[in-house]
Design an enzyme around this catalytic site. Structure first.
Site, PDB file in Angstrom:
ATOM      1  N   GLY A   1       0.701  -1.179  -0.019  1.00 42.32           N
ATOM      2  CA  GLY A   1      -0.086   0.024  -0.127  1.00 42.32           C
ATOM      3  C   GLY A   1       0.708   1.285   0.047  1.00 42.32           C
ATOM      4  N   ASN A   2       0.196   2.399   0.331  1.00 45.15           N
ATOM      5  CA  ASN A   2       0.989   3.585   0.365  1.00 45.15           C
ATOM      6  C   ASN A   2       0.451   4.450   1.386  1.00 45.15           C
ATOM      7  OD1 ASN A   2      -1.350   5.305  -0.586  1.00 45.15           O
ATOM      8  ND2 ASN A   2      -1.193   4.002  -2.726  1.00 45.15           N
ATOM      9  N   ARG A   3       0.901   5.612   1.682  1.00 41.47           N
ATOM     10  CA  ARG A   3       0.475   6.514   2.913  1.00 41.47           C
ATOM     11  C   ARG A   3      -0.650   7.432   2.496  1.00 41.47           C
ATOM     12  NH1 ARG A   3       5.863   9.070   4.780  1.00 41.47           N
ATOM     13  NH2 ARG A   3       4.582   9.687   6.641  1.00 41.47           N
TER      14      ARG A   3
END
Length: 406
Positions: free
Chosen positions: A208-210
Site C-alpha cells: 500500500g501507500n501512505r
C-alpha cells in the site's frame, strides 16, 4: 483568531449547531451564537453560552447600550447561519430585521453563509428557490442541503450537512472569501478518486501507500458545496462521506480502474487524486505466508498495474476535463516541477496538481501546498493552507481552464 457569528434557526436540526460551535471553537475562533427565539425551543441558551463563552440573546432590546443589533454584525469576520430554515431564508431575502439575527444579517460587512435545513417540499418550493437565488445574487453563500433522513420517516434533500463539513467550509470562506464557494459547478457531474489502493499479497498482508484520502475528500466537499453532483471513488478511506457525495468504495488498483471506467463517461470533470499503486504482487497466496514455513517466499515478483489515468484520458468524451495528481520528490534527474511537467505531457491531462512529498510531508496532515500545472503552460502555485482551501483553489483552476479552452 476570527470572530464568527453563529446564527441558529428554529428547526430540529438546531441540535447540530452545538456540535458545530464546539468544532469552531476548537479551531481557535471566537464564536457568538445568535439564535432565533424558535431555536431556543430546541437548544437552550445555557448550552450555547457554555460552549462559546459568550452571552446569548435573541432580542434587539437586550443590552441596548451595546447596540448589539448593529455591533455584532459590524465586527464579525463571518456570519454562519446553521440551520437556515425556510422562514429564516425568507426573512433574510426580504430584508426583515425583526429579531437580533436578522438585524445582524443587515449590518454584516463580512461573508455570510447559510446552511439550509428543512423538509424536501419546503426546499424545492419555488418561493424558497427564489429566496435562495436572491441571497446568492447579493453575494451570500447558500450551501446546497444534504440528502438523507429528515424528521420522522421522510428522506430527501433538505438534511443539514454534518458539523465537520460545515466547519471545513467555513474555513474556506474565512481564508478565501465567499467567492470560493460560488455555485459555479451547478449542473455539472464531477468524478473524483481518493485514498490509496492496496494490492494483496496474501489474505492478511498487502502492498500500500501512505495516502489518507483527505485531499480527495476536500475536493469532493468543496465541489458539492459549489453545486456539483459528485461521485467519489474511495480507496480504503474509512471516514464519513462528505455531504451530497455518492461514495463508491474500492480496494485495489483493478477495482478502482473498474469503478472509474464505469463512472467516467457521464462526468464533466474527472479528478484522479487517489494514489494508485504502480505495481502489484504477481501472485496472491491463498493462505497467510509464514516465516519458517515451506511456503516462505524469498522474493516477491511484481507486475505493473494499468495506468488508469492514461486510459481515462484516451477514452474521455468531448469536452470532459481530466485532472491528475502527482506526488513527487526531487532526485538526481530533476526537481519536483521538472518531473511533474514530464508527467503532465506523458499523461495528456488538462491539469496536474503537484505535491512535493519530500520527507513525508502532506500525507495525513490537515494542510497542503500544491502547484497546478496546465496543459497550456500556465503555472498556478497555491499557498499552504487547509486542504479544503487548497481544494477551492484547484476548482478555481479547473474553472479557469474550462474558460480558456472555450
Amino acid at each position: 483568531m476570527s470572530r464568527i457569528v453563529l446564527g441558529v434557526g428554529g428547526g430540529v436540526a438546531a441540535y447540530k449547531s452545538a456540535l458545530l460551535l464546539r468544532a469552531l471553537t476548537e479551531r481557535g475562533h471566537d464564536v457568538r451564537v445568535v439564535p432565533t427565539a424558535s431555536a431556543l425551543r430546541f437548544v437552550g441558551a445555557a448550552t450555547f453560552e457554555a460552549l462559546s463563552g459568550n452571552p446569548v440573546s435573541t432580542e434587539v432590546w437586550d443590552d441596548v447600550p451595546e447596540v448589539a443589533h448593529v455591533r455584532i454584525g459590524q465586527t464579525a469576520d463571518l456570519v454562519l447561519v446553521n440551520p437556515a430554515t425556510a422562514d429564516l431564508l425568507a426573512r433574510a431575502a426580504s430584508g426583515r430585521a425583526d429579531d437580533l439575527l436578522t438585524a445582524t444579517l443587515l449590518t454584516a460587512h463580512c461573508p455570510v453563509v447559510f446552511v439550509p435545513a428543512m423538509h424536501t417540499e419546503m426546499w424545492l418550493h419555488p418561493a424558497t428557490q427564489d429566496n435562495v437565488a436572491t441571497l446568492r445574487r447579493r453575494g451570500a453563500v447558500v450551501l446546497p442541503p444534504a440528502v438523507g433522513r429528515l424528521t420522522g420517516p421522510d428522506s430527501g434533500p433538505g438534511r443539514l450537512p454534518e458539523p465537520a463539513d460545515v466547519a471545513a467550509l467555513a474555513e474556506v470562506v474565512l481564508t478565501a472569501g465567499a467567492a470560493a464557494l460560488r455555485p459555479d459547478l451547478a449542473g455539472r457531474r464531477v468524478l473524483i478518486s481518493a485514498g490509496g489502493t492496496r494490492e494483496p499479497l496474501d489474505p492478511v498482508r498487502f502492498l500500500g501507500n501512505r495516502s489518507s484520502g483527505m485531499q480527495g475528500w476536500a475536493l469532493a466537499r468543496v465541489a458539492a458545496a459549489r453545486g456539483a453532483e459528485v461521485v467519489l471513488v474511495a480507496a480504503n478511506v474509512e471516514v464519513p462521506a462528505p455531504f451530497g457525495v455518492r461514495v463508491v468504495p474500492v480496494g485495489s488498483a483493478e477495482e478502482l480502474r473498474t469503478a472509474m471506467t464505469a463512472e467516467a463517461p457521464s462526468a464533466d470533470v474527472v479528478v484522479m487524486a487517489a494514489a494508485v499503486a504502480d505495481f502489484r504482487p504477481g501472485t496472491v497466496a491463498a493462505s497467510k505466508l509464514k516465516k519458517g514455513s515451506t511456503g516462505e517466499p524469498t522474493s516477491v515478483d511484481l507486475v505493473r498495474n494499468p495506468d488508469v489515468l492514461v486510459e481515462l484520458v484516451a477514452a474521455r468524451p468531448p469536452g470532459q476535463q481530466v485532472v491528475g495528481f502527482a506526488a513527487e520528490t526531487g532526485d538526481a534527474e530533476g526537481d519536483v516541477l521538472s518531473h511533474a511537467r514530464a508527467k503532465l505531457a506523458r499523461k495528456g491531462v488538462d491539469l496536474l496538481v503537484v505535491n512535493d512529498v519530500s520527507a513525508g510531508q502532506v500525507f495525513g496532515r490537515a494542510d497542503n501546498e500544491v502547484t497546478v500545472l496546465a496543459a497550456d503552460g500556465t503555472v498556478t502555485p497555491l499557498p499552504a493552507g487547509r486542504k479544503d482551501v487548497v481544494a477551492a483553489g484547484v476548482w478555481d483552476a479547473v474553472a479557469a481552464a474550462a474558460t480558456g479552452s472555450g
